[in-house]
Design a protein around this motif. Structure first.
Motif, PDB file in Angstrom:
ATOM      1  N   PRO A  10       0.827  -1.206   0.000  1.00 21.49           N
ATOM      2  CA  PRO A  10       0.000   0.000   0.000  1.00 21.49           C
ATOM      3  C   PRO A  10       0.867   1.264   0.000  1.00 21.49           C
ATOM      4  O   PRO A  10       1.857   1.354   0.703  1.00 21.49           O
ATOM      5  CB  PRO A  10      -0.794  -0.111   1.300  1.00 21.49           C
ATOM      6  CG  PRO A  10      -0.826  -1.570   1.590  1.00 21.49           C
ATOM      7  CD  PRO A  10       0.501  -2.089   1.112  1.00 21.49           C
ATOM      8  N   GLU A  11       0.476   2.197  -0.842  1.00 23.21           N
ATOM      9  CA  GLU A  11       1.226   3.452  -0.893  1.00 23.21           C
ATOM     10  C   GLU A  11       0.465   4.506  -0.090  1.00 23.21           C
ATOM     11  O   GLU A  11      -0.729   4.708  -0.287  1.00 23.21           O
ATOM     12  CB  GLU A  11       1.504   3.825  -2.331  1.00 23.21           C
ATOM     13  CG  GLU A  11       0.736   4.541  -3.126  1.00 23.21           C
ATOM     14  CD  GLU A  11       0.987   4.822  -4.562  1.00 23.21           C
ATOM     15  OE1 GLU A  11       1.026   6.019  -4.851  1.00 23.21           O
ATOM     16  OE2 GLU A  11       1.067   3.901  -5.382  1.00 23.21           O
ATOM     17  N   PRO A  12       1.155   5.132   0.860  1.00 26.54           N
ATOM     18  CA  PRO A  12       0.488   6.121   1.717  1.00 26.54           C
ATOM     19  C   PRO A  12       0.043   7.343   0.914  1.00 26.54           C
ATOM     20  O   PRO A  12       0.725   7.778  -0.006  1.00 26.54           O
ATOM     21  CB  PRO A  12       1.551   6.514   2.736  1.00 26.54           C
ATOM     22  CG  PRO A  12       2.735   5.655   2.479  1.00 26.54           C
ATOM     23  CD  PRO A  12       2.541   4.932   1.211  1.00 26.54           C
TER      24      PRO A  12
ATOM     25  N   GLN B  71      -4.725   5.276   2.022  1.00 23.64           N
ATOM     26  CA  GLN B  71      -3.766   4.472   1.260  1.00 23.64           C
ATOM     27  C   GLN B  71      -4.342   4.121  -0.107  1.00 23.64           C
ATOM     28  O   GLN B  71      -5.550   4.159  -0.314  1.00 23.64           O
ATOM     29  CB  GLN B  71      -3.483   3.145   1.982  1.00 23.64           C
ATOM     30  CG  GLN B  71      -2.846   3.256   3.320  1.00 23.64           C
ATOM     31  CD  GLN B  71      -2.707   1.890   3.974  1.00 23.64           C
ATOM     32  OE1 GLN B  71      -3.537   1.016   3.791  1.00 23.64           O
ATOM     33  NE2 GLN B  71      -1.652   1.718   4.733  1.00 23.64           N
TER      34      GLN B  71
ATOM     35  N   LEU C 216      -5.097   0.410   8.483  1.00 28.65           N
ATOM     36  CA  LEU C 216      -3.856   0.180   7.746  1.00 28.65           C
ATOM     37  C   LEU C 216      -3.888  -1.189   7.085  1.00 28.65           C
ATOM     38  O   LEU C 216      -4.122  -2.198   7.737  1.00 28.65           O
ATOM     39  CB  LEU C 216      -2.648   0.278   8.673  1.00 28.65           C
ATOM     40  CG  LEU C 216      -2.326   1.676   9.194  1.00 28.65           C
ATOM     41  CD1 LEU C 216      -1.144   1.604  10.154  1.00 28.65           C
ATOM     42  CD2 LEU C 216      -2.025   2.624   8.062  1.00 28.65           C
TER      43      LEU C 216
END
Length: 151
Positions: free
Chosen positions: A97-99, A104, A131
C-alpha cells in the motif's frame, strides 16, 4: 518481406482511426484467404497479382491483430451496471500500500463477489485510519468507477 511488415504496420495503425470496432475474426479469415491466394498465384508465376494479394493479406493480419487486442482490453472494463454500486468483495492486498494524505492506495485481487470481478486486480483507495498490508485477506465493501484520464 519489408513490404509485408509495412503492410502489417499500416493495418495496425489504420484501426486507430476507425470510429468503431468489428469482430477480429472476419479480417483474419480474409487475410488467410488472401495469403493462400497469393501462394497459389506465385506458383503460377503471376508475380504482381501475388504481391498485391500478399500485401492485402498482411494489411488484414495487422488489422486483425489490433482488433484482437482491442477486444481483450474492452473485456476487462468494469460493467456499467456495477459502477457506483456498493459491492462486497473478498480477496487479498496484492501490492504494498502506498500512503496518501488521506489513507492508502493499493491493488486488490478479488476472489469472491460479483462474477464480473472475480480473479481481477483492482486499484483501491482507502480513506480512513485502517492500515492495510501486502498479502492480507479482507472482506471489503467497495464502490468502483471506470478508470479515466490516463489510467
Amino acid at each position: 518481406m519489408r513490404t509485408g511488415m509495412l503492410a502489417f504496420a499500416a493495418g495496425v495503425v489504420s484501426v486507430s482511426f476507425w470510429s468503431g470496432l468489428i469482430l477480429w475474426v472476419w479480417p483474419l479469415l480474409a487475410a488467410t484467404a488472401g495469403l493462400a491466394g497469393s501462394c497459389l498465384l506465385n506458383r503460377q508465376n503471376l508475380v504482381w497479382p501475388a504481391r498485391l494479394l500478399s500485401l492485402a493479406g498482411w494489411l488484414l493480419v495487422g488489422i486483425s491483430w489490433h482488433l484482437f487486442h482491442a477486444d481483450r482490453l474492452l473485456e476487462q472494463r468494469l460493467p456499467p451496471a456495477l459502477e457506483g454500486q456498493d459491492l462486497t468483495v473478498t480477496g487479498y492486498v496484492a501490492s504494498i500500500p502506498e500512503p496518501r494524505p488521506v489513507g492508502q492506495r493499493f491493488r486488490f485481487v478479488v476472489e469472491g463477489g460479483p462474477a464480473a470481478l472475480v480473479n481481477r486486480r483492482i486499484l483501491l483507495n482507502q480513506y480512513g485510519s485502517e492500515l492495510f498490508r501486502a498479502n492480507q485477506r479482507w472482506r471489503l465493501t467497495v464502490r468502483l468507477q471506470q478508470p479515466h484520464g490516463l489510467a
